[in-house]
Design an enzyme around this catalytic site. Structure first.
Site, short mmCIF file in Angstrom:
data_model
loop_
_atom_site.label_atom_id
_atom_site.label_comp_id
_atom_site.label_asym_id
_atom_site.label_seq_id
_atom_site.Cartn_x
_atom_site.Cartn_y
_atom_site.Cartn_z
N ASP A 115 0.86 -1.19 0.00
CA ASP A 115 0.00 0.00 0.00
C ASP A 115 0.89 1.23 0.00
OD1 ASP A 115 -1.59 2.20 0.81
OD2 ASP A 115 -3.05 0.83 1.65
N ASN A 136 0.47 5.33 -10.98
CA ASN A 136 -0.93 5.22 -11.39
C ASN A 136 -1.89 4.98 -10.23
OD1 ASN A 136 -3.28 4.24 -13.27
ND2 ASN A 136 -2.83 2.50 -11.92
N TYR A 174 -11.01 14.84 -4.42
CA TYR A 174 -10.39 14.19 -5.58
C TYR A 174 -9.81 15.25 -6.53
CZ TYR A 174 -9.80 10.99 -9.54
OH TYR A 174 -9.28 10.24 -10.58
N LYS A 190 -5.87 15.71 -7.60
CA LYS A 190 -5.37 15.57 -8.97
C LYS A 190 -4.77 16.90 -9.46
CE LYS A 190 -6.14 11.20 -9.50
NZ LYS A 190 -5.04 10.25 -9.71
N THR A 220 -13.58 1.73 -15.75
CA THR A 220 -12.84 0.85 -14.83
C THR A 220 -13.70 0.66 -13.59
OG1 THR A 220 -11.81 2.63 -13.57
CG2 THR A 220 -10.63 1.90 -15.56
N TYR A 242 -19.05 14.18 -22.74
CA TYR A 242 -17.91 14.00 -23.64
C TYR A 242 -18.28 14.28 -25.08
CZ TYR A 242 -15.52 12.51 -19.60
OH TYR A 242 -14.96 12.54 -18.37
N1 LIG Z 1 -11.23 5.56 -14.22
C1 LIG Z 1 -11.31 6.87 -14.39
O1 LIG Z 1 -12.35 7.41 -14.80
C2 LIG Z 1 -10.11 7.74 -14.09
C3 LIG Z 1 -10.11 9.04 -14.63
C4 LIG Z 1 -9.03 9.85 -14.37
C5 LIG Z 1 -7.98 9.41 -13.62
N2 LIG Z 1 -8.02 8.15 -13.10
C6 LIG Z 1 -6.88 7.73 -12.27
O2 LIG Z 1 -6.29 6.59 -12.86
C7 LIG Z 1 -5.66 5.82 -11.84
C8 LIG Z 1 -6.13 4.39 -11.96
O3 LIG Z 1 -7.53 4.38 -11.81
P1 LIG Z 1 -8.46 3.19 -12.30
O4 LIG Z 1 -9.66 3.82 -12.85
O5 LIG Z 1 -7.70 2.22 -13.11
O6 LIG Z 1 -8.86 2.58 -10.88
P2 LIG Z 1 -9.05 1.10 -10.34
O7 LIG Z 1 -9.74 1.24 -9.05
O8 LIG Z 1 -9.61 0.23 -11.39
O9 LIG Z 1 -7.54 0.62 -10.09
C9 LIG Z 1 -6.76 1.32 -9.14
C10 LIG Z 1 -5.52 0.54 -8.87
O10 LIG Z 1 -4.75 1.27 -7.88
C11 LIG Z 1 -4.51 0.42 -6.77
N3 LIG Z 1 -4.41 1.23 -5.55
C12 LIG Z 1 -5.29 2.13 -5.07
N4 LIG Z 1 -4.82 2.65 -3.92
C13 LIG Z 1 -3.63 2.05 -3.69
C14 LIG Z 1 -2.67 2.15 -2.67
N5 LIG Z 1 -2.85 2.98 -1.63
N6 LIG Z 1 -1.56 1.40 -2.74
C15 LIG Z 1 -1.36 0.55 -3.80
N7 LIG Z 1 -2.23 0.41 -4.80
C16 LIG Z 1 -3.36 1.15 -4.73
C17 LIG Z 1 -5.67 -0.57 -6.76
O11 LIG Z 1 -5.34 -1.71 -6.02
C18 LIG Z 1 -5.80 -0.83 -8.26
O12 LIG Z 1 -4.80 -1.72 -8.70
C19 LIG Z 1 -6.02 6.49 -10.51
O13 LIG Z 1 -4.96 7.33 -10.12
C20 LIG Z 1 -7.24 7.32 -10.88
O14 LIG Z 1 -7.41 8.41 -10.03
C21 LIG Z 1 -9.05 7.31 -13.32
#
Ligand SMILES: NC(=O)c1ccc[n+]([C@@H]2O[C@H](COP(=O)([O-])OP(=O)(O)OC[C@H]3O[C@@H](n4cnc5c(N)ncnc54)[C@H](O)[C@@H]3O)[C@@H](O)[C@H]2O)c1
Length: 268
Positions: A78, A105, A169, A173, A203, A227
């Site tokens: 974590d 990420n 959030y 960001k 996701t 969008y």
């Molecule tokens: N999905 C969207 O719409 C979106 C849009 C913009 C940005 N993001 C960003 O993209 C990134 C990935 O998001 P996603 O949509 O794939 O999410 P997701 O929830 O599908 O996956 C997130 C991943 O991060 C890991 N994670 C979260 N907190 C953690 C921690 N403290 N330590 C280790 N691992 C951790 C989870 O285990 C998972 O593997 C994030 O930073 C999110 O903010 C997502």
């Protein structure tokens, strides 16, 4: 049905082949979603990839689903605390034999108005999205300096514009976008640092985060109307941008925040 589910017919989702043969890459939060797609893209391009996620079990399943083998390294932990980041990054660097690319990420979403955002929720968001990203980057500096490597941070469209009911959030960001710029200046010329700013990507995070009364499909459908391209994004589309920024092709690209959001923020 969300519009994105009709994508494969007209968008094969092929991973572009950039040259990462034997490059060493650590992707945080690679057990699912965008991080998993990025890990897959790097692997397909010849890289050796360390897969981070919160737990040993989730990382083991992700490594399995990526095909296993000697191009993959498990890097559980974590990232919201310094001790874990230091150990996780140093173990991953040790196993990979160095580090060329760090993809920060891992992140979490919290949906709530300002009034609903208590201190625990604020810390939950900032510990993962900002502090963890900073700590992993700091831990990776010696290895990245030595390889003249680079960092790609995953920020968000919510780091470029403000949105109601997502204040913690958005703040986190926005911090990632400006942290990216500061790191890019401070760490040049040895290390390039860029970030991607995805819009809503289909996701688990988006399904749960935007669900309307528990209805995930309805939540995603509602998001689509924001969008101009008329659909949400896919993890693979973000992975392609990450892999470009991490590649030698982006050697003159430093400190940018690349929107991947179908034009959602183009109107200002
Ligand atoms: N999905 C969207 O719409 C979106 C849009 C913009 C940005 N993001 C960003 O993209 C990134 C990935 O998001 P996603 O949509 O794939 O999410 P997701 O929830 O599908 O996956 C997130 C991943 O991060 C890991 N994670 C979260 N907190 C953690 C921690 N403290 N330590 C280790 N691992 C951790 C989870 O285990 C998972 O593997 C994030 O930073 C999110 O903010 C997502």
């Amino acid at each position: 049905m969300s519009g994105v589910e009709s994508l494969p017919a007209r968008w094969p989702g092929k991973i572009m082949v950039m040259e990462f043969a034997e490059r060493r890459v650590l992707v945080t939060g690679a057990t699912r979603g965008i991080g998993h797609a990025a890990a897959k893209a790097f692997l397909a391009s010849g890289a050796r990839v360390a897969v981070n996620g919160r737990t040993e079990g989730s990382v083991a399943r992700a490594v399995d689903s990526l095909g296993g083998g000697d191009h993959l390294v498990s890097a559980p932990g974590d990232i919201s605390s310094a001790d874990v980041c230091d150990t996780m990054v140093s173990d991953a660097v040790g196993e990979l034999g160095g580090l060329d690319v760090l993809v920060n990420n891992a992140g979490v979403y919290f949906r709530g108005s300002m009034a609903d955002t208590d201190e625990t929720s604020w810390d939950y968001v900032f510990d993962a999205n900002v502090k963890g990203l900073f700590l992993c980057s700091r831990a990776a500096l010696p290895a990245l300096r030595s390889s003249q490597g680079n960092i790609v941070n995953v920020a968000s469209e919510a780091g470029l514009a403000g949105y109601a009911d997502s204040t913690a959030y958005c703040a986190s960001k926005g911090a990632v976008v400006n942290l990216t710029r500061s790191m890019a200046i401070e760490l040049a010329p040895q290390i390039r640092v860029n970030c991607v700013c995805p819009g809503v990507i289909v996701t688990d995070l988006a399904r749960a985060g935007f669900a309307i009364d528990g209805d995930e499909a309805a939540g995603l459908r509602q998001q689509e109307s924001n969008y101009p391209v008329g659909r949400l994004g896919t993890p693979e589309e973000v992975a392609k941008a990450i892999i470009y920024l991490a590649s030698d092709d982006a050697g003159f690209v430093n400190g940018i925040a690349l929107p991947i959001e179908g034009g959602a923020t183009a109107g200002g």
